[in-house]
Design an enzyme around this catalytic site. Structure first.
Site, PDB file in Angstrom:
ATOM      1  N   GLY A   1     -15.167  90.902  -9.408  1.00 12.63           N
ATOM      2  CA  GLY A   1     -16.416  90.359  -8.903  1.00 12.63           C
ATOM      3  C   GLY A   1     -16.716  90.643  -7.449  1.00 12.63           C
TER       4      GLY A   1
ATOM      5  N   ASN B   1     -18.673  93.019  -6.291  1.00  8.63           N
ATOM      6  CA  ASN B   1     -20.124  93.224  -6.208  1.00  8.63           C
ATOM      7  C   ASN B   1     -20.853  91.891  -6.344  1.00  8.63           C
ATOM      8  OD1 ASN B   1     -20.953  96.031  -5.766  1.00  8.63           O
ATOM      9  ND2 ASN B   1     -19.809  96.463  -7.637  1.00  8.63           N
TER      10      ASN B   1
ATOM     11  N   ILE C   1     -21.100  96.725 -23.787  1.00 10.64           N
ATOM     12  CA  ILE C   1     -22.378  97.382 -24.054  1.00 10.64           C
ATOM     13  C   ILE C   1     -23.327  96.355 -24.673  1.00 10.64           C
ATOM     14  CG2 ILE C   1     -23.530  99.267 -25.277  1.00 10.64           C
ATOM     15  CD1 ILE C   1     -21.468 100.124 -23.098  1.00 10.64           C
ATOM     16  N   LEU C   2     -24.482  96.181 -24.055  1.00 11.72           N
ATOM     17  CA  LEU C   2     -25.493  95.256 -24.569  1.00 11.72           C
ATOM     18  C   LEU C   2     -26.309  95.961 -25.650  1.00 11.72           C
ATOM     19  CD1 LEU C   2     -26.519  93.902 -21.087  1.00 11.72           C
ATOM     20  CD2 LEU C   2     -25.250  92.636 -22.844  1.00 11.72           C
TER      21      LEU C   2
ATOM     22  N   ASN D   1     -27.964  98.070 -13.358  1.00 14.81           N
ATOM     23  CA  ASN D   1     -26.519  98.268 -13.368  1.00 14.81           C
ATOM     24  C   ASN D   1     -26.115  99.076 -12.137  1.00 14.81           C
ATOM     25  OD1 ASN D   1     -23.830  98.329 -14.574  1.00 14.81           O
ATOM     26  ND2 ASN D   1     -24.219 100.475 -15.040  1.00 14.81           N
TER      27      ASN D   1
ATOM     28  N   HIS E   1     -23.253 101.762 -10.994  1.00 16.67           N
ATOM     29  CA  HIS E   1     -22.256 102.671 -11.566  1.00 16.67           C
ATOM     30  C   HIS E   1     -21.594 103.454 -10.430  1.00 16.67           C
ATOM     31  CE1 HIS E   1     -20.346 105.052 -14.681  1.00 16.67           C
ATOM     32  NE2 HIS E   1     -20.567 106.109 -13.921  1.00 16.67           N
TER      33      HIS E   1
END
Length: 188
Positions: free
Chosen positions: A12, A14, A88-89, A103, A105
């Site tokens: 966590g 970020n 993955i949603l 998101n 990345h």
């Protein structure tokens, strides 16, 4: 005031950068919830900040993870931020919040993105490819893994002596800055 929901899977860092930016007013928003797909330190960071924290275990909710997460997101949520979220949603979830899910990345997408590209694997991939730079990307979430429209990127030079671990640390520093800047801009 704008409402954020943050999805996490790990330490966590970020998330912490977002919580700090909210606390100092750099991001004008309330973090309505932090949701994790596994037990992780991100949940503890949320609790320490007084933010509601929820665990929807991906192992217990293999087929309905997205639906269970959706139940915890306020109807008036302005932005859903995947901050080191590894599950993955599903398409239904993504379509429910068009252009409201972002998101971060750890590469310069489209390089080193897609299924299986997370954590040290991304940085090792950049090194194996002989890239002279890497970086981070904030993008909208779409049905294609790491394939949504790019919002912002920050490049980082790869040194000859970089390892996957050292490159990860270099990129992570800029992930925190880029993610906060993008959230602040999107909510302004």
């Amino acid at each position: 005031m704008s409402k954020l929901v943050i999805l996490v899977s790990g330490g966590g860092s970020n998330l912490q950068s977002i919580l700090d930016a909210v606390a100092t007013g750099k991001i004008q928003a309330q973090v309505a919830a932090v949701i994790a797909d596994r037990d992780c330190y991100g949940l503890e960071r949320a609790r320490k900040a007084g933010v509601p924290a929820y665990l929807i275990d991906r192992k217990l909710h293999r087929s309905d993870l997205s639906e269970e997460i959706a139940k915890l997101i306020p109807f008036d949520c302005d932005l859903i931020v995947l901050a080191g979220f590894l599950s993955i949603l599903n398409v239904k979830f993504i379509q429910k919040w068009p252009n409201k899910i972002i998101n971060i990345h750890p590469s310069l997408l489209p390089k080193h993105g897609g299924a299986g590209m997370w954590g040290l694997k991304v940085h090792q991939s950049a090194l194996d490819a002989g890239d002279n730079e890497s970086g981070c990307t904030v993008h909208y979430v779409s049905e294609e893994i790491d394939g949504g429209a790019i919002i912002a990127q920050h490049a980082v030079a790869i040194a000859a002596d970089d390892s996957a671990e050292s490159l990860q640390q270099k990129v992570l520093h800029f992930e925190h800055q880029l993610l906060v800047a993008v959230i602040a801009k999107l909510l302004a």
